[in-house]
Write an enzyme that holds these catalytic residues in place. Structure first.
Site, PDB file in Angstrom:
ATOM      1  N   SER B 111      39.509  47.075  34.816  1.00 29.45           N
ATOM      2  CA  SER B 111      39.065  46.331  35.991  1.00 29.45           C
ATOM      3  C   SER B 111      40.188  45.500  36.607  1.00 29.45           C
ATOM      4  CB  SER B 111      37.880  45.429  35.622  1.00 29.45           C
ATOM      5  OG  SER B 111      38.308  44.357  34.826  1.00 29.45           O
ATOM      6  N   LYS B 148      39.065  38.252  34.708  1.00 31.75           N
ATOM      7  CA  LYS B 148      38.838  38.386  36.152  1.00 31.75           C
ATOM      8  C   LYS B 148      39.733  37.406  36.912  1.00 31.75           C
ATOM      9  CE  LYS B 148      35.279  41.324  36.421  1.00 31.75           C
ATOM     10  NZ  LYS B 148      35.364  41.732  35.006  1.00 31.75           N
TER      11      LYS B 148
END
Lengths: 190, 190
Positions: B111, B148
Site C-alpha cells: 500500500s 499510512k
DNA sequence: TATTAATTAGAACAAATGTTCTATATAATT
DNA sequence: AATTATATAGAACATTTGTTCTAATTAATA
C-alpha cells in the site's frame, strides 16, 4: 532501581562507549553503595539472558542489543502488554552478512525509483567478482558509482534503469572490472 | 602480521563478542608470543584512531565500527586506491536517533509502494504522542500495525495509502491513541 | 658494512577488577 | 508478630589484566 531501568542504563552506556561498564561503574550507574550489589544485580540480567559471561568479562547477550522487532501481525486486538516485543534486531546484523566485503554507497538520482530505491537512499553493496542477470548492481562508470539492474537479452548484457525516463545501456565497452558489487539492501532515513 | 590484518581480526572478534579482546587474547589473535607485543601493536591502532582508551580498558574508536561509506560521487576517474573510504558508518547509528523509543516493524502489503516502501521492508518507528500531516505513520488498527501517510483536508484527517488501488481512510472513529509512532526510516534486504 | 631504528620476547610489577564472605537492612510471607 | 526470603552494604581476597622494563632480534638506513 528496577530491572528494566538498569537494563536501559546499561544499553545507554553501551551505546555511548561500545563497551559495558565495570562493576564499579555499575555501582555508580545504578546508585548502589557497594559494587557487590551491582554484581548480584548483573547476575539476574545474566540469568534473564540479557548479558553473558566470557571469562572474567561480561558481554552483551541475546536480547541486549538492537531494537524491539515486530515481525508478524497479531491476530485479535492486542492490549498494551502485547506490544512488548520479545525479539530484538540490530539493523547492521540484519542487513550485513559479509562485513569484510561490504560497503555503503549513497544513491544519487531517481533512476531506480520503480524498485523503491530513491534519491538519497543508501545501498548496501557486497563486493563480488561477478553478478547475475536480474540483480541490482553497482558499477563504476567513468569514476562514478552507478546503481542499475543487470539484464541479459539474447547474449547481450544491459544496465537497466528502473525508471522509464532513463535509457538502457549496453554493457559493451565497459570492462568487467567496472563491477563494484551487488546490492544486498537499501536504507532510507526520513 | 600487517596493520590492516590486525584491524580486521579485531573487528571480526568484536562482531562475534560485542567486546574487544584482552591483550592476552590479542597475543593469540595476532600470533605473537608475548602480550607486551600486542600491547605495542594496539598503541599504534590507538594512535591511528581506530581504538581508544577508557581508563584501563580499550574501546572502539572513531573508525572501528560500521562499514566503509561513500557519500559523494567522485570527480574524475578514480584509481583503486581512491576507492578506499575513510569514513565509516553504522546503519544502526545512522537510522536510529532515539534508541529508547524506537521499534522495528515489518511491512505487509504494497500500500505504500509509491513512496518506496515495499512488501517485506522493515520500517523504523519512533514512538510519539502526536504526528503531523505529511508524515508517514504507523497506527494500530484493530490489532494490526498499519503504515499510512497522515493527511489533512479541511479539518478532517485521513490515512492515505501511497498506492492508487487503496482507499483513503478518514480518521473519524479511530481514537488518537491508535497512533503507534512516526516512520523515521526504511530498510530492505535483497 | 656499520649504525640506527623498529619490532618482538620475556619477565616482573602494580593496579584494577571480579568474586566471595559475613552482616545488616528491607520486604514478603505465614 | 514471627519468620523467611530478598536486597544491600562493606570488607577482604584472588586473579586478571594492563603496563613497564630490559634484552634480543629483525628491519631500515647511512
Amino acid at each position: 532501581m528496577t530491572y528494566e531501568n538498569q537494563l536501559q542504563k546499561l544499553r545507554n552506556y553501551y551505546r555511548r562507549n561500545n563497551d559495558l561498564p565495570t562493576y564499579d561503574e555499575m555501582r555508580e550507574l545504578f546508585q548502589y553503595k557497594s559494587k557487590s550489589t551491582a554484581f548480584y544485580a548483573i547476575n539476574k540480567l545474566i540469568t534473564a539472558g540479557f548479558l553473558k559471561r566470557k571469562g572474567h568479562k561480561i558481554i552483551p547477550g541475546k536480547n541486549f542489543l538492537g531494537m524491539p522487532y515486530f515481525q508478524s501481525v497479531k491476530a485479535g486486538f492486542p492490549g498494551p502488554a502485547e506490544e512488548e516485543a520479545n525479539d530484538r534486531m540490530s539493523l547492521d546484523q540484519y542487513l550485513i552478512e559479509k562485513p569484510n566485503s561490504t560497503m555503503l554507497i549513497k544513491v544519487k538520482g531517481d533512476s531506480m525509483i520503480n524498485v523503491g530505491i530513491n534519491d538519497g537512499d543508501i545501498v548496501i553493496v557486497e563486493r563480488t567478482a561477478n553478478a547475475n542477470p536480474g540483480q541490482i548492481i553497482v558499477v563504476n562508470l567513468e569514476g562514478e558509482f552507478t546503481v542499475k539492474t543487470l539484464r541479459k537479452t539474447g547474449r547481450k548484457f544491459f544496465l537497466d534503469a528502473e525508471n522509464p525516463e532513463y535509457p538502457s545501456l549496453p554493457l559493451d565497452g565497459y570492462a568487467s572490472h567496472s563491477l563494484v558489487g551487488v546490492v544486498k539492501g537499501v536504507v532510507r532515513k526520513y
